[in-house]
Scaffold this active site. Structure first.
Site, PDB file in Angstrom:
ATOM      1  N   HIS A 121       0.961  -1.125   0.115  1.00  0.00           N
ATOM      2  CA  HIS A 121       0.110   0.119   0.040  1.00  0.00           C
ATOM      3  C   HIS A 121       1.079   1.241  -0.079  1.00  0.00           C
ATOM      4  O   HIS A 121       1.939   1.257   0.583  1.00  0.00           O
ATOM      5  CB  HIS A 121      -0.816  -0.023   1.246  1.00  0.00           C
ATOM      6  N   ASP A 198       3.085  -3.986   8.152  1.00  0.00           N
ATOM      7  CA  ASP A 198       1.771  -3.140   7.815  1.00  0.00           C
ATOM      8  C   ASP A 198       0.911  -4.381   8.047  1.00  0.00           C
ATOM      9  O   ASP A 198       0.341  -5.004   7.226  1.00  0.00           O
ATOM     10  CB  ASP A 198       1.777  -2.648   6.313  1.00  0.00           C
ATOM     11  N   GLN A 201      -4.359  -4.992   6.929  1.00  0.00           N
ATOM     12  CA  GLN A 201      -5.453  -6.101   6.488  1.00  0.00           C
ATOM     13  C   GLN A 201      -5.211  -7.459   7.268  1.00  0.00           C
ATOM     14  O   GLN A 201      -6.317  -8.248   6.871  1.00  0.00           O
ATOM     15  CB  GLN A 201      -5.178  -6.265   4.964  1.00  0.00           C
ATOM     16  N   LYS A 224     -10.879  -0.794  10.347  1.00  0.00           N
ATOM     17  CA  LYS A 224     -10.932  -1.905   9.524  1.00  0.00           C
ATOM     18  C   LYS A 224     -11.230  -3.148  10.315  1.00  0.00           C
ATOM     19  O   LYS A 224     -11.538  -4.121   9.785  1.00  0.00           O
ATOM     20  CB  LYS A 224      -9.583  -2.231   9.071  1.00  0.00           C
ATOM     21  N   CYS A 361      -4.940   2.472  -3.930  1.00  0.00           N
ATOM     22  CA  CYS A 361      -3.428   2.948  -3.212  1.00  0.00           C
ATOM     23  C   CYS A 361      -2.413   1.849  -3.263  1.00  0.00           C
ATOM     24  O   CYS A 361      -1.559   1.664  -2.429  1.00  0.00           O
ATOM     25  CB  CYS A 361      -3.621   3.306  -1.665  1.00  0.00           C
TER      26      CYS A 361
END
Length: 407
Positions: A121, A198, A201, A224, A361
C-alpha cells in the site's frame, strides 16, 4: 453465532441503497461498526467525556481507566509483552511514518538499504521513499512470483548485510496474499535489519501474535476491524522504542519543561503528544472485544468459506479475471473484460452492491498487473454467501449493460 446473526448487530447493513438491500463488500477500505462499538462511543460522550491522565476528578479518572484499558486490550490482542509497547496513533499510516521518521532517521545512513515489495500500500512505500531521499539510502524491492506471492529465496537474495529495514504488508489489500512474515523476519534479523509489518489487512482477519512473528514493529488501524476511524496502534519492541525520539511535541508526552530544555515521559506516552484520540481508543477496545468474542478460528474459517464460494460462483463467468493467488484472505480483486472498473462499480452500486474500484493505493502493483485499475470485493464477519450471489448476479447484469464491449 453465524454470519446472518452477526449481520443483525450492524445497524448500517439494515437498509436499502438505490432501492435494493445493501450488500456491503468494501471492508478492506473500512469495516462497518457493530452496535456494541456505537453504544460504547455514545456512552463515553454521554457519561464521562473528559481528558485523560492529568485530571483527578471522577470523569477524568473514568476516561483514563477506559483509555488505558483499551491499550491493554490491544496488548492482549497482539500478544505484546507490555502495554508500554503499544502506542496509539491515528492509524496504520501514522504508525509507519512514526517508525520511518523516528527509528529510520536515527539508524539509516547513506548507502544503507531499505527493503519492501511491489505489492505494498502507498502507506508502506512513501515513508520509505522519503527516508531514502533524506538519508541517501537505497530502496530495494523483493520481486513477486507470477501469482502475486513472495518466494523466500528472493528475500534471501534481496536482503543483505547493508539492509537496515525490511517492511512488508502482512496481507495484501489487493491480492489477498498472506505473506510469510515470520520467515521474512528471520532473514531480516540474520542480516541485522529490523522487521516492520503493515498489519492493516491482517489484524481484523487473522490471529496476530507479534512475539511469534518476531517482528520489531507492527501497525494496524481500528476502522478496519469494526472500530472508529482515526485511531490505530503501533506495536514496537520495548528496547527499540526506548531508544527512539518522539516526532510530535507538546502536551501529554512531556515529563518536565524548562525554558530551554524539556524531558519526555516514559513509554508509551512519550509518543502520544497532545490530547489523545480518547473516544477512538475506547471504541477500538470495544471492537477488539467484539471480534475476540467471535474468535479468530471462526473468522478465518468463515472468510475461507466465502473465498471458496466466490471462486466456485465466479469461475464460470466469462471474461472475468481474478488477480492474486488461490490461497488468500477475504479479498477478490477482478477485472470484467475491458470494462473500466469504475463503470463496473457504478452498475453494481445501482443494485445496492458496494465494491471498491481504482488503484487501491497500490499503483506499483497495478503496473505489475499491467492494469490501470481493478474492482475489489472484500469480506468481513457480517458477509454471507447470499452477498456473493448478489455480486455474481450484479456482474452478469453489468456484462449485459456493457454488451457492446463483449460483442
Amino acid at each position: 453465532m453465524n454470519a446472518k446473526e452477526i449481520k443483525k448487530l450492524f445497524p448500517i447493513l439494515d437498509q436499502h441503497v438505490n432501492g435494493n438491500p445493501l450488500v456491503y463488500l468494501d471492508s478492506a477500505a473500512t469495516s462497518q461498526k457493530p452496535i456494541q462499538v456505537i453504544e460504547k462511543l455514545d456512552d463515553y460522550y454521554r457519561r464521562y467525556n473528559s481528558n485523560v491522565h492529568r485530571g483527578v476528578h471522577t470523569l477524568g479518572t473514568m476516561a483514563t481507566d477506559e483509555y488505558e484499558g483499551a491499550r491493554d486490550k490491544v496488548r492482549a490482542f497482539l500478544n505484546a509483552n507490555d502495554t508500554a509497547e503499544v502506542i496509539f496513533t491515528r492509524g496504520t499510516t501514522t504508525a509507519l511514518n512514526l517508525v520511518a521518521q523516528s527509528y529510520g532517521d536515527e539508524n539509516v545512513r547513506e548507502g544503507d538499504e531499505i527493503v519492501i515489495t511491489p505489492m505494498e500500500h502507498h502507506s508502506n512505500i512513501i515513508p520509505w521513499q522519503q527516508l531514502a531521499k533524506r538519508t541517501g539510502a537505497i530502496l530495494k524491492y523483493i520481486p513477486l512470483q507470477h501469482d502475486g506471492t513472495i518466494a523466500l529465496a528472493d528475500v534471501e537474495d534481496v536482503v543483505t548485510e547493508k539492509t537496515k529495514i525490511v517492511s512488508v504488508m502482512h496481507v495484501s489489500n489487493v491480492l489477498g496474499t498472506v505473506n510469510p512474515i515470520k520467515e521474512i523476519a528471520t532473514i531480516a534479523h540474520k542480516n541485522g535489519a529490523i522487521m516492520v509489518v503493515d498489519g492493516a489487512q491482517s489484524a481484523p482477519h487473522i490471529k496476530v501474535d507479534v512475539q511469534d512473528l518476531n517482528c520489531d514493529f507492527f501497525a494496524f488501524s481500528g476502522h478496519k476491524l469494526g472500530g472508529p476511524t482515526g485511531i490505530g496502534a503501533l506495536y514496537g519492541k520495548k528496547a527499540l522504542l526506548e531508544n527512539m525520539e518522539p516526532i510530535e511535541f507538546g502536551g501529554e508526552m512531556i515529563d518536565f519543561v524548562g525554558l530551554q530544555e524539556s524531558t519526555w515521559k516514559e513509554l508509551p506516552w512519550k509518543f502520544e503528544g497532545g490530547t489523545p484520540i480518547i473516544a477512538g481508543a475506547i471504541g477500538m477496545g470495544a471492537a477488539i472485544d467484539f471480534i475476540t468474542d467471535i474468535g479468530f478460528n471462526e473468522i478465518e474459517q468463515h472468510e475461507k468459506e466465502l473465498v471458496d464460494y466466490s471462486f466456485e460462483r465466479l469461475k464460470d463467468l466469462p471474461d472475468l479475471t481474478i488477480f492474486g493467488p488461490r490461497d488468500r484472505a477475504g479479498v477478490i480483486t477482478f477485472q470484467l473484460g475491458d470494462v473500466h472498473p469504475h463503470d463496473v462499480a457504478t452498475v453494481l452500486d445501482a443494485q445496492g452492491i458496494a465494491v471498491r474500484a481504482g488503484h487501491h493505493c497500490a499503483q506499483p502493483l497495478m503496473k505489475w498487473l499491467n492494469v490501470v485499475a481493478t474492482a475489489r470485493a472484500s469480506y468481513y464477519v457480517y458477509n454471507t454467501k447470499e452477498d456473493i450471489d448478489a455480486l455474481v448476479n450484479g456482474l452478469v447484469k453489468a456484462k449485459e449493460y456493457f454488451s457492446d464491449v463483449f460483442s
